[in-house]
Write a protein that holds these residues in place. Structure first.
Motif, short mmCIF file in Angstrom:
data_model
loop_
_atom_site.label_atom_id
_atom_site.label_comp_id
_atom_site.label_asym_id
_atom_site.label_seq_id
_atom_site.Cartn_x
_atom_site.Cartn_y
_atom_site.Cartn_z
N VAL A 35 -10.54 33.56 -62.63
CA VAL A 35 -10.68 32.48 -62.23
C VAL A 35 -11.25 32.01 -60.45
N ILE A 49 -11.66 29.94 -66.17
CA ILE A 49 -10.88 31.02 -66.48
C ILE A 49 -11.75 31.02 -67.31
N HIS A 54 -5.27 35.11 -69.02
CA HIS A 54 -5.60 34.06 -67.77
C HIS A 54 -5.53 32.62 -69.67
N ALA A 58 -3.18 29.49 -69.91
CA ALA A 58 -3.61 28.65 -69.80
C ALA A 58 -3.38 27.75 -70.65
N ASP A 61 0.23 26.46 -70.73
CA ASP A 61 0.76 25.65 -70.04
C ASP A 61 1.27 25.09 -69.41
N TYR A 303 -3.76 32.13 -61.51
CA TYR A 303 -4.38 32.46 -62.60
C TYR A 303 -4.63 33.37 -61.33
#
Length: 413
Positions: A35, A49, A54, A58, A61, A303
């Motif tokens: 990240v 990212i 992750h 994301a 999210d 993250y």
């Protein structure tokens, strides 16, 4: 470029070396800065990212918003004011607005409508190939990969044939990636022209509906009503813009990599049923969307041990996630028979509520384009098999595509 926890500049992601092989840089970032803070030219604090775990999280999210109105100052610094009228669509919204828009568009953009396009896509591909020289080198991108999806989209939406070259020109201008004043002015003019064109076309469809998607979208309703006038215009723009260059570059990348991996091409030609998993693998291996569209943090999020502060923009490197060895075995190898080559394994079409609405159409176009091309010209070759491919040089990695694709369809023996 050496990947560290220091901020990565946009320029470092756009050197000729990086554009030629971004995957080597992403491999470093996944290990040392999964990240990673960036310093992009638009000046907004941004984080990149790169790991699959992750990236997948994301993409769904809710703390990472897609609602451009919540980050309007940042949006205007990147895209200017003129894009706002064309971006009132599901791509740039969160629930409940996104849910409503997606439901309405889904009710018109049905799987039946997509599958019904199959014979027409085959006809378009055949007609385009009829016009291509068989024995001499030419660039496959402008002759085949680019016109095919724009013709399909115009058919789908109901754009008259005489307007299609104009649509291609405007769509190409809008898709330019850059921050120069000249680029911004050209994009603004093209966006204004597109807005005016779709406004007039929608009015015509409302008066004289036909059997096309735009007519269906003008008529669709649910308990909350239908699409507003601006939502209609913006949705038409989204379908045209999102479905054109992404599919064109996907076809180009796929042809290049299959020709560069003759054993993989031979496997597909010997077993036509492999074309579906082959397209999934090609999207994973080197898809046309390098990074997902912007999100911004509505609160502090974390993250991979890195804090992304509230208000920061987030870029999700799909190309990197799709080469993550923690998810895929031997990820840098093209394997059309890769076990578990399912549609939901890679992130090439996104994930979560914003999963690409046009993915079924893009898949169908790629499958039929590749099948038609290699069935008709089984001896097709790159014009310079030993030469280095020339990839797009862009000031911010969004698309991943070739600048040209010189081929010979039927070389002399």
């Amino acid at each position: 470029m050496t990947a560290t926890h220091d901020a990565v500049t946009a320029a470092e992601r756009c050197t000729p070396e990086f554009r030629r092989d971004p995957h080597a840089v992403y491999a470093q970032l996944r290990e040392t800065a999964p990240v990673c803070p960036m310093r992009p030219p638009h000046g907004n604090e941004t984080y990149l990212i790169t790991r699959y775990e992750h990236a997948r999280a994301a993409l769904s999210d809710p703390r990472l918003s897609k609602d451009m109105y919540g980050a309007m100052d940042a949006y205007r610094r990147i895209f200017g004011d003129s894009s706002v009228a064309l971006d009132d669509n599901m791509l740039n919204s969160d629930a409940p607005k996104h849910t409503r828009l997606r439901r309405l568009v889904n009710s018109a953009f049905t799987p039946r409508r997509v599958q019904a396009l199959g014979p027409r896509i085959e006809d378009i591909a055949g007609t385009l190939l009829d016009a291509c020289p068989a024995r001499e080198p030419f660039d496959l991108l402008p002759a085949f990969a680019f016109p095919l999806p724009i013709i399909v989209l115009c058919d789908l939406l109901g754009v008259p044939p005489q307007d299609r070259s104009h649509m291609q020109q405007l769509s190409t201008t809008v898709a330019q990636t850059g921050f120069s004043e000249e680029t911004k002015r050209a994009q603004q003019k093209a966006e204004e022209d597109l807005h005016a064109y779709f406004t007039d076309l929608i009015a015509a469809k409302r008066d004289r509906p036909a059997d096309d998607l735009l007519s269906a979208l003008t008529a669709v309703r649910d308990n909350d009503g239908g699409l507003s006038e601006n939502e209609l215009v913006s949705t038409a723009f989204l379908l045209m813009f999102a479905g054109h260059k992404t599919t064109a570059y996907l076809i180009g990348n796929a042809v290049h990599h299959l020709l560069s991996h003759p054993a993989q091409l031979r496997a597909v030609r010997e077993n036509p049923e492999l074309i579906r998993p082959a397209v999934e693998e090609l999207v994973r291996y080197d898809g046309s969307v390098e990074s997902a569209t912007f999100r911004y943090a509505t609160e502090d999020v974390e993250y991979g041990g890195t804090r992304i502060p509230k208000g920061a923009l987030v870029q999700i490197a799909l190309s990197s996630a799709n080469r993550d060895p923690l998810k895929f075995d031997a990820p840098d190898e093209l394997d059309v028979m890769r076990p578990g080559n399912a549609q939901d394994a890679h992130l090439g079409f996104g994930h979560g509520s914003h999963y690409c609405l046009g993915a079924p159409l893009a898949r169908l176009e790629a499958q039929l384009a590749l099948t038609g091309l290699f069935d008709r010209f089984p001896r097709m070759t790159l014009a310079d098999p030993a030469g280095e491919p020339r990839w797009l040089q862009v000031p911010f990695p969004a698309f991943r595509g070739l600048a040209e694709l010189p081929v010979v369809l039927d070389p002399a023996k």
